[in-house]
Design a protein around this motif. Structure first.
Motif, mmCIF file in Angstrom:
data_model
loop_
_atom_site.group_PDB
_atom_site.id
_atom_site.type_symbol
_atom_site.label_atom_id
_atom_site.label_comp_id
_atom_site.label_asym_id
_atom_site.label_seq_id
_atom_site.Cartn_x
_atom_site.Cartn_y
_atom_site.Cartn_z
ATOM 1 N N LYS A 39 -39.878 -52.590 -89.830
ATOM 2 C CA LYS A 39 -40.519 -51.503 -90.574
ATOM 3 C C LYS A 39 -39.466 -50.551 -91.139
ATOM 4 O O LYS A 39 -39.591 -50.067 -92.266
ATOM 5 C CB LYS A 39 -41.503 -50.742 -89.688
ATOM 6 N N GLU A 40 -38.427 -50.312 -90.354
ATOM 7 C CA GLU A 40 -37.340 -49.445 -90.807
ATOM 8 C C GLU A 40 -36.560 -50.105 -91.954
ATOM 9 O O GLU A 40 -36.155 -49.428 -92.897
ATOM 10 C CB GLU A 40 -36.403 -49.093 -89.648
ATOM 11 N N VAL A 41 -36.360 -51.411 -91.852
ATOM 12 C CA VAL A 41 -35.685 -52.147 -92.929
ATOM 13 C C VAL A 41 -36.489 -51.997 -94.219
ATOM 14 O O VAL A 41 -35.938 -51.717 -95.288
ATOM 15 C CB VAL A 41 -35.508 -53.644 -92.561
ATOM 16 N N TYR A 42 -37.797 -52.180 -94.139
ATOM 17 C CA TYR A 42 -38.654 -52.089 -95.319
ATOM 18 C C TYR A 42 -38.632 -50.696 -95.941
ATOM 19 O O TYR A 42 -38.714 -50.551 -97.156
ATOM 20 C CB TYR A 42 -40.089 -52.484 -94.981
ATOM 21 N N LYS A 43 -38.503 -49.682 -95.108
ATOM 22 C CA LYS A 43 -38.437 -48.310 -95.620
ATOM 23 C C LYS A 43 -37.200 -48.078 -96.484
ATOM 24 O O LYS A 43 -37.161 -47.154 -97.302
ATOM 25 C CB LYS A 43 -38.452 -47.307 -94.474
ATOM 26 N N LEU A 44 -36.188 -48.903 -96.309
ATOM 27 C CA LEU A 44 -34.939 -48.748 -97.060
ATOM 28 C C LEU A 44 -34.987 -49.395 -98.444
ATOM 29 O O LEU A 44 -34.099 -49.157 -99.266
ATOM 30 C CB LEU A 44 -33.766 -49.334 -96.257
ATOM 31 N N VAL A 71 -37.697 -64.335 -105.433
ATOM 32 C CA VAL A 71 -37.964 -64.618 -104.026
ATOM 33 C C VAL A 71 -37.191 -63.642 -103.151
ATOM 34 O O VAL A 71 -36.163 -63.108 -103.555
ATOM 35 C CB VAL A 71 -37.607 -66.075 -103.655
ATOM 36 N N SER A 72 -37.723 -63.430 -101.954
ATOM 37 C CA SER A 72 -37.086 -62.510 -101.023
ATOM 38 C C SER A 72 -37.599 -62.765 -99.621
ATOM 39 O O SER A 72 -38.712 -63.255 -99.443
ATOM 40 C CB SER A 72 -37.400 -61.063 -101.419
ATOM 41 N N ASN A 73 -36.782 -62.402 -98.650
ATOM 42 C CA ASN A 73 -37.258 -62.462 -97.277
ATOM 43 C C ASN A 73 -37.827 -61.105 -96.852
ATOM 44 O O ASN A 73 -38.278 -60.938 -95.746
ATOM 45 C CB ASN A 73 -36.159 -62.921 -96.309
ATOM 46 N N ASN A 74 -37.801 -60.120 -97.770
ATOM 47 C CA ASN A 74 -38.404 -58.822 -97.499
ATOM 48 C C ASN A 74 -39.912 -58.896 -97.731
ATOM 49 O O ASN A 74 -40.417 -59.840 -98.336
ATOM 50 C CB ASN A 74 -37.793 -57.746 -98.400
ATOM 51 N N CYS A 75 -40.603 -57.904 -97.294
ATOM 52 C CA CYS A 75 -42.066 -57.835 -97.382
ATOM 53 C C CYS A 75 -42.513 -57.845 -98.845
ATOM 54 O O CYS A 75 -42.139 -56.969 -99.626
ATOM 55 C CB CYS A 75 -42.542 -56.572 -96.687
ATOM 56 N N ASN A 76 -43.330 -58.811 -99.214
ATOM 57 C CA ASN A 76 -43.803 -58.991 -100.584
ATOM 58 C C ASN A 76 -44.516 -57.753 -101.111
ATOM 59 O O ASN A 76 -44.322 -57.350 -102.262
ATOM 60 C CB ASN A 76 -44.716 -60.214 -100.643
ATOM 61 N N THR A 77 -45.330 -57.117 -100.305
ATOM 62 C CA THR A 77 -46.089 -55.937 -100.738
ATOM 63 C C THR A 77 -45.156 -54.806 -101.152
ATOM 64 O O THR A 77 -45.372 -54.149 -102.165
ATOM 65 C CB THR A 77 -47.010 -55.452 -99.599
#
Length: 80
Positions: A39-44, A71-77
Motif C-alpha cells: 500500500k505504501e509502494v502504491y502511494k508513491l 504493462v506493470s507489476n504495480n496496481c492497475n487501478t
C-alpha cells in the motif's frame, strides 16, 4: 498490424523511489506486513516521473495511431 508493448516501471517512469520498499517486501516473511508495505509502494506512484523523452514518444505514438499496451507489476487501478 504491429503493436507496441511498454513496461511502466523503470522504463517509462522512474520508479526508483519505490525500490527500497520493494526490496524490504521481498525479504519480509510477514504477510500482513507485506500487504501494508505494498500500500505504501502504491502511494508513491504519483511521485514517479516520466523519463526524458517519454512525453514526446507518446505524442508520436498517438499521432501515428500505434496500438500500445502498458504493462506493470504495480496496481492497475492506481496506474490508470
Amino acid at each position: 498490424m504491429k503493436k507496441l508493448i511498454l513496461d511502466l516501471d523503470n522504463t517509462l517512469l522512474n520508479t526508483s523511489i519505490q525500490e527500497p520498499l520493494k526490496e524490504y517486501i521481498k525479504k519480509s516473511k510477514d504477510r500482513k506486513e507485506k500487504q501494508q508495505l505494498w500500500k505504501e509502494v502504491y502511494k508513491l506512484i504519483p511521485y514517479c516521473n516520466p523519463y526524458e523523452g517519454i512525453e514526446e514518444l507518446f505524442t508520436y505514438i498517438r499521432s501515428n495511431n500505434i496500438p500500445t499496451v502498458i504493462v506493470s507489476n504495480n496496481c492497475n487501478t492506481l496506474i490508470k
